[in-house]
Enzyme design. Structure first.
Site: not given
Length: 792
Positions: A184, A246, A318, A321, A454
């Site tokens: 971010e 994974s 996500d 934030d 976000p």
């Protein structure tokens, strides 16, 4: 002289005897009889040739108490380190260099959250009773046995393990999944400092109205990048494993040779000594499970028995934030929230530092969450950056979820257990002997206001940072018994049937595409043998995707003596075998392309962060395809470079670096020469302790986002493998007693123990070991038996 020689001989002999006794006193005890308090009946622990305990108890509490005891004698130092990391207590034993890591974890609020959660736990629930018994087993072992060698070296004082420690470790796992700290700040910097044209290669919606107001200062940006760097380094500096990705798939009986479902899984986690998973076969009347356990967790994160089994991958949704708060110019302890100035909450915590005075932290919290740039102290910018994190904002009964999942023999039970996993987001891939397969993307997904992206730092003074609730679990991505006959999970962005958007920091779809190509072939009947080949596949289509627009430029730029190298790249199928020269050239070119195109705009700090994010993997192919991207121009020169000029520089600098590093003989540029794996112990970061504690180096195949995801960080050659399959498991439900698995290093974390590194070479060679489940197999392969009995 003779007398002196005799005295020296006696001294050396005595020292040798004392040293041998010291080492012997630290070793696990796997045979004989040990008395434990609180046991209700005798428990048998049979150890196989890999050191895996097969525990037979008469009741559940005794089973978990025994698991705690045997887990501790193999992994007590790992337990100590992981709780200290999660709770911000490493500087007390490792000194001031770990203070920055402790500050970060205290600021995240994991410790405070775990303590509060533990204080209100209902100790009467089955999961919490299991935890209490398990912790009792750990503490009894710790009380009656000598401390591990590492405790002596670091001066660690024994102290009891608690439920708050286990809950803190769950927070560490959730944090290690979170890519927001790195991503971010970088993307917000590109948006706010460079502009929309530069953002296009990341394929993100451009919302100029989302620019933080007032704009972040230069010091704010430096602080955010430092925070991103700290978040990346925090776990690696401690020598503990970071959760990364994974693979998992489940195949219906209609697509298998046996006619029963087949389950495959290989969670991708940072390599370390000891490895993250502790294998144990648990049983008491009415319950049996062969499980893979994390430190301080009584219930298995991966497991199977004769009736069902499951694996996990990271959802990578996500669930964090980052929010820039607006300070009151007349009161720095207030922020603007929902139309009014509100007070920041604050508390103080003290960090013990080895060899120095304790450090007192003042930790603040806004209505959105902890102010995370408080972790930077005086290096923080003037703008408070809050963190909204689902782990702190949900009930998250994850221990209860996995307790139920350890017993979930039907689709309905597995679905109900998965619904209780709120954070971190996990994909549960499940199958049973009755013929069912299922997948649930397990997480509480926040509902954000419409239009909010976000991916960027949000403006706390507006409504965009608010949460409107959570998505119902029924709308999460999931599948049960799909008509196509298989389910794949490989960290790529899911497309839920509900149509909701699931923002996240997903991996390239390259692994998923590769698995899909193989599993969609209806001519193949899947079994354990061809599933091994798929788990060990070292190919990827990503290379061809990135190289396609670049090769015409490279062919033009290459000199006559470089044509052979260009041909290697042109004819290369993307397979990362240890003898491939093209793999070496390609991976150097990936870094050089990113560096030549982006480092001038980003600066050294943000560029170093950018190439540690997943978004760079998506950006480079789009950049390569776009001849008009502004990234091609080098802002440090007086001319305007185009794609051809920058790609040419990247090609020439790649070969220059390889020649300097590996020599002019390109036959020595093989992938295995530059792509290596060393399993590092926390103390192995200090020479000469690395000789004792670390395991490796090994030349390894695979690469970044190949199915055999032995992955390195983007950078110049040579490359150290950072993470990969933490185990490889294959279970055919026609006969789960014949399941296969592997530990990357060994079952034990005790130096000089026979199981400290006994699987390391098998792992590198792509070998598997049988995971004994049937009584006949356990009995036939028992090498030692330990009896735990009640204190008389």
């Amino acid at each position: 002289m003779k007398l002196i020689l005799k005295i020296l001989t006696v001294i050396f002999v005595c020292a040798g005897v004392l040293g041998a006794w010291y080492i012997y006193s630290k070793q696990p005890i796997r045979s004989g009889e040990v008395s434990l308090t609180n046991l209700q009946a005798p428990v048998s622990v049979r150890y196989d040739e890999r050191g895996v305990p097969h525990i037979q108890a008469q009741n559940e509490a005794d089973m978990y108490r025994t698991l705690g005891y045997v887990h501790a004698q193999d992994r007590l130092f790992q337990m100590e380190m992981v709780r200290r990391l999660a709770r911000g207590e490493l500087a007390a034993i490792l000194g001031p260099k770990l203070l920055v890591t402790d500050r970060l974890f205290r600021t995240l609020g994991i410790r405070a959250h775990a303590d509060a959660y533990a204080a209100k736990m209902d100790t009467s629930t089955p999961a919490n009773k299991a935890l209490a018994a398990y912790l009792d087993g750990i503490n009894q072992y710790q009380n009656i046995h000598p401390a591990p060698i590492e405790f002596d070296i670091l001066g660690i004082t024994k102290r009891p393990f608690t439920a708050a420690d286990t809950l803190s470790v769950a927070g560490y796992m959730a944090y290690s999944f979170a890519a927001a700290f790195r991503t971010e700040p970088v993307l917000t910097y590109v948006r706010d400092q460079l502009g929309a044209d530069y953002l296009e290669v990341f394929d993100l919606a451009w919302h100029p109205e989302g620019v933080v107001s007032p704009p972040l200062s230069t010091k704010d940006w430096h602080g955010l990048n430092r925070l991103a760097h700290i978040s990346q380094q925090a776990i690696s500096d401690s020598g503990l494993a970071l959760f990364e990705g994974s693979n998992a798939w489940a195949v219906s009986g209609s697509r298998t040779s046996s006619g029963k479902p087949l389950l495959a899984g290989d969670p991708h986690i940072g390599f370390a000594v000891p490895s993250v998973w502790y294998e144990a076969h648990l049983s008491y009347p009415g319950f049996e499970l062969y499980g893979h356990h994390q430190a301080l967790n009584p219930v298995a994160s991966l497991g199977h028995n004769m009736d069902f089994g499951w694996s996990i991958t990271m959802f990578q949704n996500d669930d964090i934030d980052l929010i820039a708060e607006k300070l009151n110019p007349d009161n720095i302890n207030q922020v603007w929230y929902q139309g009014q100035w509100v007070e920041l909450q604050s508390r103080t915590e003290q960090i013990e530092v080895k060899g120095e005075d304790p450090v007192t932290l003042t930790l603040r919290r806004s209505p959105h969450g902890p102010i995370i740039n408080d972790a930077l102290g005086e290096h923080s910018g003037k703008t408070p950056i809050a963190m909204w994190w689902a782990f702190l904002e949900t009930d998250n009964p994850i221990l209860d979820a996995f307790y139920q999942l350890n017993r979930a023999d039907t689709l309905a039970k597995a679905r109900a257990a998965s619904e209780k996993i709120h954070a971190p987001g996990l994909n549960i891939i499940w199958a049973n002997a009755s013929g069912d397969i299922g997948w649930w993307a397990a997480a509480q997904l926040p509902l954000r206001p419409s239009g909010v992206n976000p991916t960027f730092i949000l403006d706390g003074s507006s409504a965009e940072a608010d949460k409107l609730g959570f998505v119902p679990f029924t709308d999460n991505p999931q599948q049960e018994n799909p008509e196509r006959g298989y389910i794949i999970s490989a960290n790529y962005q899911p497309v839920p049937d509900s149509g909701i958007e699931v923002p996240g920091y997903y991996n390239l779809p390259a692994r998923g595409i590769r698995l899909e190509q193989r599993l969609s072939d209806n001519s193949v009947q899947w079994n354990v043998q061809n599933s091994q080949a798929l788990q060990l596949d070292t190919g990827s289509g990503y290379a061809q995707l990135l190289l396609k627009p670049l090769l015409p430029i490279i062919k033009t730029a290459a000199s006559a003596d470089e044509k052979e190298l260009v041909n290697l790249l042109s004819n290369w199928d993307g397979d990362h075998k240890t003898d491939e020269v093209a793999a070496t050239i390609f991976n150097q070119l990936v870094y050089q392309l990113a560096f030549e195109a982006m480092s001038d705009e980003m600066g050294d700090g943000f560029f170093a962060t950018l190439i540690r994010t997943r978004v760079i993997d998506f950006a480079l192919p789009r950049l390569a395809e776009d001849p008009d991207s502004p990234w091609w121009d080098n802002q440090k020169t007086s001319v305007t470079e185009d794609r051809a000029a920058t790609v040419t520089v990247a090609w020439r600098e790649s070969l220059k670096h390889l020649r300097i590093t590996l020599g002019n003989n390109t036959a020595n540029w093989q992938w295995g020469a530059v792509h290596t794996l060393t399993h590092e112990h926390p103390l192995g970061q200090q020479k000469p302790l690395d000789i004792l504690f670390n395991v490796g180096q090994f030349a390894v195949p695979g690469g970044h986002e190949t199915p055999n995801n032995l992955s390195h960080k983007i950078g110049p050659a040579p490359w150290s493998v950072a993470y990969g399959p933490s185990t490889r498991r294959l279970i055919d439900f026609a006969d789960p007693s014949q399941s296969l698995g592997i530990n990357p290093v060994g079952q034990s974390g005790v130096l000089f123990d026979q199981h400290y590194r006994d699987q390391a070479e098998s792992y590198i060679n792509g070998q598997y070991h049988k995971q004994y489940l049937s009584e006949a197999d356990v009995a036939a392969n028992t090498e030692d038996t330990l009896q735990l009995v009640p204190v008389k």
